[in-house]
Design an enzyme around this catalytic site. Structure first.
Site, mmCIF file in Angstrom:
data_model
loop_
_atom_site.group_PDB
_atom_site.id
_atom_site.type_symbol
_atom_site.label_atom_id
_atom_site.label_comp_id
_atom_site.label_asym_id
_atom_site.label_seq_id
_atom_site.Cartn_x
_atom_site.Cartn_y
_atom_site.Cartn_z
ATOM 1 N N ASP A 1 0.778 -1.242 0.000
ATOM 2 C CA ASP A 1 0.000 0.000 0.000
ATOM 3 C C ASP A 1 0.816 1.304 0.000
ATOM 4 O OD1 ASP A 1 -1.974 -1.880 0.158
ATOM 5 O OD2 ASP A 1 -2.779 -1.215 2.083
ATOM 6 N N LYS B 1 -6.847 -4.781 -3.030
ATOM 7 C CA LYS B 1 -7.487 -5.415 -1.867
ATOM 8 C C LYS B 1 -8.504 -4.469 -1.224
ATOM 9 C CE LYS B 1 -3.673 -4.240 1.301
ATOM 10 N NZ LYS B 1 -4.391 -3.397 2.238
ATOM 11 N N CYS C 1 -2.157 -2.388 7.790
ATOM 12 C CA CYS C 1 -2.181 -3.325 6.646
ATOM 13 C C CYS C 1 -0.986 -4.269 6.620
ATOM 14 C CB CYS C 1 -2.287 -2.544 5.345
ATOM 15 S SG CYS C 1 -3.898 -1.755 5.179
HETATM 16 N N1 TIU Z 1 -2.612 0.409 4.238
HETATM 17 C C1 TIU Z 1 -3.051 0.640 5.463
HETATM 18 O O1 TIU Z 1 -2.355 0.465 6.446
HETATM 19 N N2 TIU Z 1 -4.342 1.185 5.570
HETATM 20 C C2 TIU Z 1 -4.743 1.979 6.600
HETATM 21 O O2 TIU Z 1 -5.906 2.373 6.640
HETATM 22 N N3 TIU Z 1 -3.789 2.341 7.512
HETATM 23 C C3 TIU Z 1 -3.926 3.209 8.538
HETATM 24 O O3 TIU Z 1 -2.994 3.301 9.353
HETATM 25 N N4 TIU Z 1 -5.010 3.951 8.635
#
Ligand code: TIU
Length: 232
Positions: free
Chosen positions: A25, A130, A163
């Protein structure tokens, strides 16, 4: 066999099965102002620090022809794969699907949902979209890994305790040998990053291993990918 110096003890790379770098991500939605991370009230600038380390890892894995898999968190434009609970959570002023300065928040295909240009995937590289925090939930990641005989995952990306950790726990329960790269993962909350690293390697590596990027790269130099392992 190749060995990566790691915590809580050495991480062994296999000879008969494959390894992949899994970058979680690294999207504008989490790293730039005006995206999902900022809408949740976070200071997004601190995630930038890991970009050069990730670029180094990405280049080294590509050079060795070891698969580099990236993930993006995002939803279909009709939000049919976004649970209402996820959309409502936090009661943020900008919710998933709302128009923001980089397009609709956390929606696939929008400018803000793309991987940052510094880490742009090559056309032949795998990107797993995802809908959840974990990369195994409602995706074909497990199918891809099984098809290509990959047993070992080197994990990096953001955010460490959301994530990245969710994905690592999902992978660990599925039998994958996981290593989290300490200086190639970051959180909006430094204390949560440190806590995650500690809980991963506690109890003899209950979730897996951690190591620095330098340790990973040093270990990789002595390893050659099995010829059958490629993900395109
Ligand atoms: N990719 C991921 O970690 N999504 C989140 O929403 N992370 C947060 O820390 N909010």
């Amino acid at each position: 066999m190749a060995v990566i110096s790691a915590q809580p003890y050495d991480y062994l790379l296999p000879t008969s099965t494959g390894v992949a770098l899994v970058i979680i991500d690294m999207q504008r939605d989490f790293l730039e102002p005006g995206g999902f991370g900022a809408a949740l009230g976070n200071d997004v600038t601190r995630l930038q620090a890991i970009v050069p380390t990730l670029q180094r890892l990405q280049a080294a894995f590509r050079h060795l022809h070891v698969p580099v898999i990236q993930t993006v968190e995002g939803h279909r434009p009709d939000l049919s794969d976004c649970p209402p609970a996820k959309r409502q959570r936090g009661n943020a002023p900008l919710k998933i699907g709302d128009p923001g300065p980089m397009g609709r928040i956390l929606v696939l295909g929008e400018p803000g949902n793309s991987i940052i240009p510094e880490l742009a995937p090559r056309p032949e590289e795998t990107v797993v979209e995802k809908p959840g925090k974990g990369a195994f939930y409602n995706t074909n990641l497990e199918f891809l890994l099984k098809t290509h005989n990959i047993s070992h995952l080197i994990l990096a990306g953001v955010t460490t305790e959301v994530c990245v950790q969710t994905t690592m726990r999902e992978a660990n329960d599925r039998g994958y040998e996981c290593l989290l790269v300490e200086d190639a993962t970051e959180s909006y909350f430094p204390e949560f990053k440190q806590a995650t690293l500690a809980m991963v390697r506690a109890q003899g590596g209950i979730v897996g291993w951690t190591a620095t990027a330098d340790q990973v790269l040093a270990g990789l130099q002595t390893w050659h990918a099995p010829p059958q392992v490629t993900v395109h």
